[in-house]
Design a protein around this motif. Structure first.
Motif, PDB file in Angstrom:
ATOM      1  N   LEU A   1       0.822  -1.213   0.000  1.00 17.14           N
ATOM      2  CA  LEU A   1       0.000   0.000   0.000  1.00 17.14           C
ATOM      3  C   LEU A   1       0.856   1.262   0.000  1.00 17.14           C
ATOM      4  N   THR A   2       2.017   1.190   0.641  1.00 21.02           N
ATOM      5  CA  THR A   2       2.925   2.333   0.642  1.00 21.02           C
ATOM      6  C   THR A   2       3.413   2.627  -0.771  1.00 21.02           C
ATOM      7  N   TRP A   3       3.597   1.584  -1.570  1.00 18.58           N
ATOM      8  CA  TRP A   3       4.009   1.785  -2.970  1.00 18.58           C
ATOM      9  C   TRP A   3       2.950   2.589  -3.717  1.00 18.58           C
ATOM     10  N   TRP A   4       1.672   2.203  -3.552  1.00 20.80           N
ATOM     11  CA  TRP A   4       0.583   2.943  -4.206  1.00 20.80           C
ATOM     12  C   TRP A   4       0.524   4.378  -3.679  1.00 20.80           C
ATOM     13  N   LYS A   5       0.731   4.538  -2.397  1.00 22.68           N
ATOM     14  CA  LYS A   5       0.683   5.868  -1.785  1.00 22.68           C
ATOM     15  C   LYS A   5       1.772   6.774  -2.360  1.00 22.68           C
ATOM     16  N   ASN A   6       2.964   6.220  -2.541  1.00 23.54           N
ATOM     17  CA  ASN A   6       4.062   7.008  -3.093  1.00 23.54           C
ATOM     18  C   ASN A   6       3.800   7.414  -4.544  1.00 23.54           C
ATOM     19  N   LYS A   7       3.107   6.559  -5.266  1.00 23.56           N
ATOM     20  CA  LYS A   7       2.837   6.832  -6.682  1.00 23.56           C
ATOM     21  C   LYS A   7       1.646   7.761  -6.888  1.00 23.56           C
ATOM     22  N   LEU A   8       0.560   7.525  -6.135  1.00 19.03           N
ATOM     23  CA  LEU A   8      -0.706   8.225  -6.403  1.00 19.03           C
ATOM     24  C   LEU A   8      -1.314   8.891  -5.175  1.00 19.03           C
ATOM     25  N   GLY A   9      -0.602   8.909  -4.071  1.00 18.70           N
ATOM     26  CA  GLY A   9      -1.173   9.392  -2.825  1.00 18.70           C
ATOM     27  C   GLY A   9      -1.681  10.822  -2.863  1.00 18.70           C
ATOM     28  N   TYR A  10      -1.067  11.669  -3.688  1.00 17.96           N
ATOM     29  CA  TYR A  10      -1.462  13.075  -3.765  1.00 17.96           C
ATOM     30  C   TYR A  10      -2.794  13.271  -4.482  1.00 17.96           C
ATOM     31  N   ARG A  11      -3.267  12.251  -5.174  1.00 21.75           N
ATOM     32  CA  ARG A  11      -4.483  12.363  -5.984  1.00 21.75           C
ATOM     33  C   ARG A  11      -5.741  12.362  -5.137  1.00 21.75           C
ATOM     34  N   SER A  12      -6.718  13.191  -5.519  1.00 22.22           N
ATOM     35  CA  SER A  12      -8.038  13.126  -4.913  1.00 22.22           C
ATOM     36  C   SER A  12      -8.681  11.805  -5.309  1.00 22.22           C
ATOM     37  N   LEU A  13      -9.414  11.183  -4.389  1.00 25.72           N
ATOM     38  CA  LEU A  13     -10.039   9.891  -4.686  1.00 25.72           C
ATOM     39  C   LEU A  13     -10.964   9.972  -5.887  1.00 25.72           C
TER      40      LEU A  13
END
Length: 349
Positions: free
Chosen positions: A91-103
């Motif tokens: 999940l941290t990998w996804w967060k680093n890639k797309l975490g800044y995005r609004s859902l």
């Protein structure tokens, strides 16, 4: 109720802010360059709400993927200590890639593009696990927190690889391996391997066995912690039961583990080295400890067990995972049909 307000930005450009308010639903807002676009959006949004179709909620616009992942790790994953390290890393990998995005803007197209990046340098099975971790996060956000209307990852295709590996021991390989394990300096290796072959239990399940899990009178092992997170009973029969009975007679009192480390009895034994030496002595290649589970399942299929029975013994909820053994039961199926034909027609095949 809908409204359109004319606004000017810092550059003096005119923008049209549209809002839809319907009783029982959160307000929906959007801004457009043209008034006609704002009117069209209002019509489409009102229709979507009344018809029960999905629309972007205020929460999905206000929350980021990073917020969602952080809450999931804190509220959900923290209750699953065995999954914390692996899924937390995924999940941290996804967060680093797309975490800044609004859902609201984590779309299937964006996830598909990110999946392809994830695939670079990783095996298919790893990619699927990363996607499964994020998918469950989205599902919780939909069902429990109402941060999303739907799981966007459901529309993203999972990569497909070759069929599951099925490597099982031949008759001669099994005999050689058992001889090598019996002569090993690690006295616990032989009963561990016999138990794996006899019950199809996973290595982690075997290594975690405690004496309170064993019922020699009834001939059953109770697994309290399994991969699926559910309790499971495993029959203990034949040679495996004999070996466990022998171990019970000489069991140590300073540990509750069946298979323990000599240097630290309260910890499970680590068999990697003796297992590797046994494989080498038996001249067996391309074989992992987990393949003992495949071997047990394959032997079950070849001895007439149905896929349903194999799934139950292995602890699978569906037949999907055991279909790989279907071809091994063809001979048994042929004999069943031959017996049926003989009964109804009076002749064999």
């Amino acid at each position: 109720m809908a409204s359109i307000r004319e606004r000017k930005n810092s550059k003096g450009e005119v923008r049209y802010q549209a809002q839809v308010r319907l009783k029982g639903f959160p307000p929906q807002n959007a801004t457009f360059n043209r008034k006609t676009d704002a009117k069209r959006w209002i019509q489409q949004t009102e229709a979507a709400i009344r018809e029960g179709r999905h629309f972007k909620t205020t929460e999905s616009k206000r929350r980021t993927l990073a917020e969602l992942i952080d809450r999931y790790i804190s509220d959900v994953l923290s209750t699953k200590p065995k999954s914390m390290n692996a899924q937390g890393r995924q999940l941290t990998w996804w967060k680093n890639k797309l975490g800044y995005r609004s859902l609201a803007y984590v779309t299937p197209a964006l996830l598909s593009e990110t999946r392809d990046k994830l695939h670079q340098g990783r095996q298919l099975a790893t990619v699927v696990r990363y996607m499964a971790a994020l998918s469950h996060t989205f599902t919780v956000a939909v069902n429990e927190w109402e941060w999303l209307e739907e799981n966007p990852l459901r529309k993203v295709r999972k990569p497909r690889g070759p069929r599951g590996r099925v490597r099982f021991l031949s008759e001669s390989e099994r005999q050689k391996l058992l001889v090598a394990c019996k002569s090993s300096n690690c006295r616990q290796l032989y009963p561990v391997v016999v138990l794996a072959l006899s019950t199809s239990m996973r290595q982690s399940e075997i290594m975690g066995l405690k004496w309170r899990d064993i019922n020699l009178n009834r001939g059953y092992i109770t697994l309290h912690e399994t991969k699926k997170g559910e309790r499971r009973s495993v029959p203990l029969v034949g040679h495996a039961k004999e070996l466990i009975s022998e171990l019970a007679e000489v069991r140590r009192l300073d540990t509750d583990l069946l298979f323990f480390s000599d240097s630290k009895p309260t910890a499970p034994i680590f068999i990697r080295s003796p297992w590797g030496k046994a494989l080498k002595q038996a001249a067996i290649s391309n074989f992992k400890f987990h393949d003992l589970r495949h071997t047990a399942a394959s032997y079950l299929a070849m001895n007439g067990a149905s896929l349903t029975e194999i799934a139950e013994i292995l602890g699978h909820k569906t037949l999907q995972m055991v279909k790989r053994y279907a071809h091994l039961s063809e001979q048994h199926t042929s004999k069943v049909l031959e017996s049926m034909n003989s009964t109804i027609f009076g002749v064999g095949s």
